[in-house]
Design a protein around this motif. Structure first.
Motif, PDB file in Angstrom:
ATOM      1  N   VAL A 215     -32.785  16.176  28.874  1.00 50.60           N
ATOM      2  CA  VAL A 215     -31.891  16.956  28.013  1.00 50.60           C
ATOM      3  C   VAL A 215     -32.646  17.465  26.785  1.00 50.60           C
ATOM      4  O   VAL A 215     -32.462  18.612  26.363  1.00 50.60           O
ATOM      5  CB  VAL A 215     -30.639  16.134  27.629  1.00 50.60           C
ATOM      6  N   GLU A 216     -33.538  16.650  26.226  1.00 55.00           N
ATOM      7  CA  GLU A 216     -34.341  17.110  25.093  1.00 55.00           C
ATOM      8  C   GLU A 216     -35.246  18.271  25.509  1.00 55.00           C
ATOM      9  O   GLU A 216     -35.381  19.262  24.771  1.00 55.00           O
ATOM     10  CB  GLU A 216     -35.195  15.981  24.510  1.00 55.00           C
ATOM     11  N   ALA A 217     -35.860  18.183  26.681  1.00 51.56           N
ATOM     12  CA  ALA A 217     -36.721  19.272  27.154  1.00 51.56           C
ATOM     13  C   ALA A 217     -35.911  20.565  27.307  1.00 51.56           C
ATOM     14  O   ALA A 217     -36.378  21.649  26.929  1.00 51.56           O
ATOM     15  CB  ALA A 217     -37.381  18.891  28.477  1.00 51.56           C
ATOM     16  N   ALA A 218     -34.696  20.454  27.833  1.00 55.40           N
ATOM     17  CA  ALA A 218     -33.823  21.635  27.954  1.00 55.40           C
ATOM     18  C   ALA A 218     -33.500  22.194  26.571  1.00 55.40           C
ATOM     19  O   ALA A 218     -33.480  23.413  26.375  1.00 55.40           O
ATOM     20  CB  ALA A 218     -32.543  21.279  28.702  1.00 55.40           C
ATOM     21  N   ALA A 219     -33.278  21.311  25.611  1.00 51.50           N
ATOM     22  CA  ALA A 219     -32.988  21.744  24.239  1.00 51.50           C
ATOM     23  C   ALA A 219     -34.164  22.523  23.670  1.00 51.50           C
ATOM     24  O   ALA A 219     -33.976  23.583  23.058  1.00 51.50           O
ATOM     25  CB  ALA A 219     -32.693  20.537  23.352  1.00 51.50           C
ATOM     26  N   ARG A 220     -35.354  22.006  23.862  1.00 42.39           N
ATOM     27  CA  ARG A 220     -36.549  22.673  23.321  1.00 42.39           C
ATOM     28  C   ARG A 220     -36.733  24.050  23.958  1.00 42.39           C
ATOM     29  O   ARG A 220     -37.096  25.006  23.273  1.00 42.39           O
ATOM     30  CB  ARG A 220     -37.795  21.808  23.515  1.00 42.39           C
ATOM     31  N   ARG A 221     -36.467  24.165  25.254  1.00 40.82           N
ATOM     32  CA  ARG A 221     -36.557  25.465  25.930  1.00 40.82           C
ATOM     33  C   ARG A 221     -35.529  26.437  25.347  1.00 40.82           C
ATOM     34  O   ARG A 221     -35.834  27.608  25.102  1.00 40.82           O
ATOM     35  CB  ARG A 221     -36.373  25.318  27.435  1.00 40.82           C
ATOM     36  N   CYS A 222     -34.315  25.953  25.131  1.00 39.23           N
ATOM     37  CA  CYS A 222     -33.271  26.803  24.535  1.00 39.23           C
ATOM     38  C   CYS A 222     -33.698  27.286  23.158  1.00 39.23           C
ATOM     39  O   CYS A 222     -33.560  28.471  22.832  1.00 39.23           O
ATOM     40  CB  CYS A 222     -31.949  26.039  24.417  1.00 39.23           C
ATOM     41  N   LEU A 223     -34.196  26.387  22.346  1.00 38.69           N
ATOM     42  CA  LEU A 223     -34.597  26.750  20.989  1.00 38.69           C
ATOM     43  C   LEU A 223     -35.748  27.754  20.995  1.00 38.69           C
ATOM     44  O   LEU A 223     -35.748  28.711  20.217  1.00 38.69           O
ATOM     45  CB  LEU A 223     -34.962  25.507  20.187  1.00 38.69           C
ATOM     46  N   GLU A 224     -36.713  27.541  21.882  1.00 36.20           N
ATOM     47  CA  GLU A 224     -37.843  28.473  21.985  1.00 36.20           C
ATOM     48  C   GLU A 224     -37.372  29.867  22.397  1.00 36.20           C
ATOM     49  O   GLU A 224     -37.975  30.867  22.003  1.00 36.20           O
ATOM     50  CB  GLU A 224     -38.875  27.948  22.977  1.00 36.20           C
ATOM     51  N   ALA A 225     -36.307  29.930  23.177  1.00 32.83           N
ATOM     52  CA  ALA A 225     -35.765  31.213  23.630  1.00 32.83           C
ATOM     53  C   ALA A 225     -34.801  31.818  22.610  1.00 32.83           C
ATOM     54  O   ALA A 225     -34.223  32.876  22.860  1.00 32.83           O
ATOM     55  CB  ALA A 225     -35.066  31.034  24.977  1.00 32.83           C
ATOM     56  N   GLY A 226     -34.617  31.126  21.491  1.00 32.97           N
ATOM     57  CA  GLY A 226     -33.740  31.642  20.447  1.00 32.97           C
ATOM     58  C   GLY A 226     -32.273  31.298  20.625  1.00 32.97           C
ATOM     59  O   GLY A 226     -31.424  31.818  19.907  1.00 32.97           O
ATOM     60  N   HIS A 227     -31.976  30.399  21.544  1.00 27.87           N
ATOM     61  CA  HIS A 227     -30.592  29.990  21.792  1.00 27.87           C
ATOM     62  C   HIS A 227     -30.281  28.753  20.937  1.00 27.87           C
ATOM     63  O   HIS A 227     -30.311  27.618  21.401  1.00 27.87           O
ATOM     64  CB  HIS A 227     -30.375  29.694  23.280  1.00 27.87           C
ATOM     65  N   ARG A 228     -29.995  29.001  19.668  1.00 28.01           N
ATOM     66  CA  ARG A 228     -29.851  27.920  18.693  1.00 28.01           C
ATOM     67  C   ARG A 228     -28.649  27.020  18.960  1.00 28.01           C
ATOM     68  O   ARG A 228     -28.732  25.801  18.799  1.00 28.01           O
ATOM     69  CB  ARG A 228     -29.785  28.500  17.290  1.00 28.01           C
ATOM     70  N   VAL A 229     -27.534  27.586  19.352  1.00 23.27           N
ATOM     71  CA  VAL A 229     -26.336  26.770  19.576  1.00 23.27           C
ATOM     72  C   VAL A 229     -26.526  25.870  20.800  1.00 23.27           C
ATOM     73  O   VAL A 229     -26.268  24.663  20.749  1.00 23.27           O
ATOM     74  CB  VAL A 229     -25.077  27.653  19.710  1.00 23.27           C
ATOM     75  N   SER A 230     -27.011  26.449  21.891  1.00 16.98           N
ATOM     76  CA  SER A 230     -27.261  25.645  23.089  1.00 16.98           C
ATOM     77  C   SER A 230     -28.306  24.571  22.807  1.00 16.98           C
ATOM     78  O   SER A 230     -28.170  23.423  23.240  1.00 16.98           O
ATOM     79  CB  SER A 230     -27.728  26.522  24.249  1.00 16.98           C
ATOM     80  N   GLY A 231     -29.354  24.950  22.086  1.00 17.09           N
ATOM     81  CA  GLY A 231     -30.390  23.978  21.736  1.00 17.09           C
ATOM     82  C   GLY A 231     -29.837  22.833  20.916  1.00 17.09           C
ATOM     83  O   GLY A 231     -30.129  21.666  21.175  1.00 17.09           O
ATOM     84  N   ARG A 232     -29.025  23.179  19.922  1.00 20.80           N
ATOM     85  CA  ARG A 232     -28.406  22.156  19.083  1.00 20.80           C
ATOM     86  C   ARG A 232     -27.528  21.223  19.909  1.00 20.80           C
ATOM     87  O   ARG A 232     -27.578  20.001  19.759  1.00 20.80           O
ATOM     88  CB  ARG A 232     -27.570  22.816  17.995  1.00 20.80           C
ATOM     89  N   ASP A 233     -26.730  21.801  20.798  1.00 14.06           N
ATOM     90  CA  ASP A 233     -25.830  20.993  21.630  1.00 14.06           C
ATOM     91  C   ASP A 233     -26.613  20.035  22.531  1.00 14.06           C
ATOM     92  O   ASP A 233     -26.236  18.868  22.679  1.00 14.06           O
ATOM     93  CB  ASP A 233     -24.929  21.891  22.473  1.00 14.06           C
ATOM     94  N   HIS A 234     -27.691  20.514  23.100  1.00 15.89           N
ATOM     95  CA  HIS A 234     -28.533  19.658  23.940  1.00 15.89           C
ATOM     96  C   HIS A 234     -29.185  18.544  23.107  1.00 15.89           C
ATOM     97  O   HIS A 234     -29.285  17.402  23.554  1.00 15.89           O
ATOM     98  CB  HIS A 234     -29.615  20.491  24.630  1.00 15.89           C
ATOM     99  N   LEU A 235     -29.636  18.898  21.903  1.00 18.30           N
ATOM    100  CA  LEU A 235     -30.266  17.885  21.056  1.00 18.30           C
ATOM    101  C   LEU A 235     -29.295  16.764  20.700  1.00 18.30           C
ATOM    102  O   LEU A 235     -29.679  15.592  20.674  1.00 18.30           O
ATOM    103  CB  LEU A 235     -30.824  18.516  19.773  1.00 18.30           C
ATOM    104  N   LEU A 236     -28.057  17.123  20.431  1.00 17.74           N
ATOM    105  CA  LEU A 236     -27.061  16.097  20.108  1.00 17.74           C
ATOM    106  C   LEU A 236     -26.888  15.135  21.282  1.00 17.74           C
ATOM    107  O   LEU A 236     -26.863  13.912  21.097  1.00 17.74           O
ATOM    108  CB  LEU A 236     -25.723  16.736  19.734  1.00 17.74           C
ATOM    109  N   ARG A 237     -26.798  15.678  22.483  1.00 19.98           N
ATOM    110  CA  ARG A 237     -26.658  14.814  23.666  1.00 19.98           C
ATOM    111  C   ARG A 237     -27.910  13.966  23.876  1.00 19.98           C
ATOM    112  O   ARG A 237     -27.826  12.772  24.164  1.00 19.98           O
ATOM    113  CB  ARG A 237     -26.342  15.650  24.907  1.00 19.98           C
TER     114      ARG A 237
END
Length: 113
Positions: free
Chosen positions: A56-78
């Motif tokens: 889940v953290e790896a998915a969050a980092r991919r989201c953040l790198e792609a500029g998807h801040r909300v999805s990245g944040r949500d993944h980081l919380l999980r």
């Protein structure tokens, strides 16, 4: 999934699932990892939730790198929740204790200035 014979495992699973309404976990992710855990094995529990947290953290980092801040944040919380859930059964005499605690803190979303 019928639950665990070990009452403490059941309690910890319910605790992890209990934050789903707030975005801290998903029921599906928790039940999927619980299905892979050997009942009564703290090592199996810690390994299962740590592996989930890493994915889940790896998915969050991919989201953040792609500029998807909300999805990245949500993944980081999980991910933070799953690291904390893994940490409950990590052997305190090992490096894994430090790792899971540190990863949980690193994944905790912080308010923007």
């Amino acid at each position: 999934m019928e639950g665990f014979r070990d009452e403490e495992f059941d309690y910890q699973l319910i605790k992890a699932i209990g934050v789903a309404d707030y975005g801290g976990s998903t029921i599906g992710e928790c039940l999927a990892v619980a299905d892979e855990i050997t009942d009564g094995s703290p090592q199996s529990w810690a390994r299962g939730f740590d592996e989930l947290a890493r994915r889940v953290e790896a998915a969050a980092r991919r989201c953040l790198e792609a500029g998807h801040r909300v999805s990245g944040r949500d993944h980081l919380l999980r991910a933070s929740t799953y690291y904390r859930t893994a940490e409950y059964y990590v052997d305190p005499a090992t490096e894994a204790t430090w790792h899971t605690g540190e990863r949980s803190r690193a994944c905790s979303p912080r308010p923007e200035p």
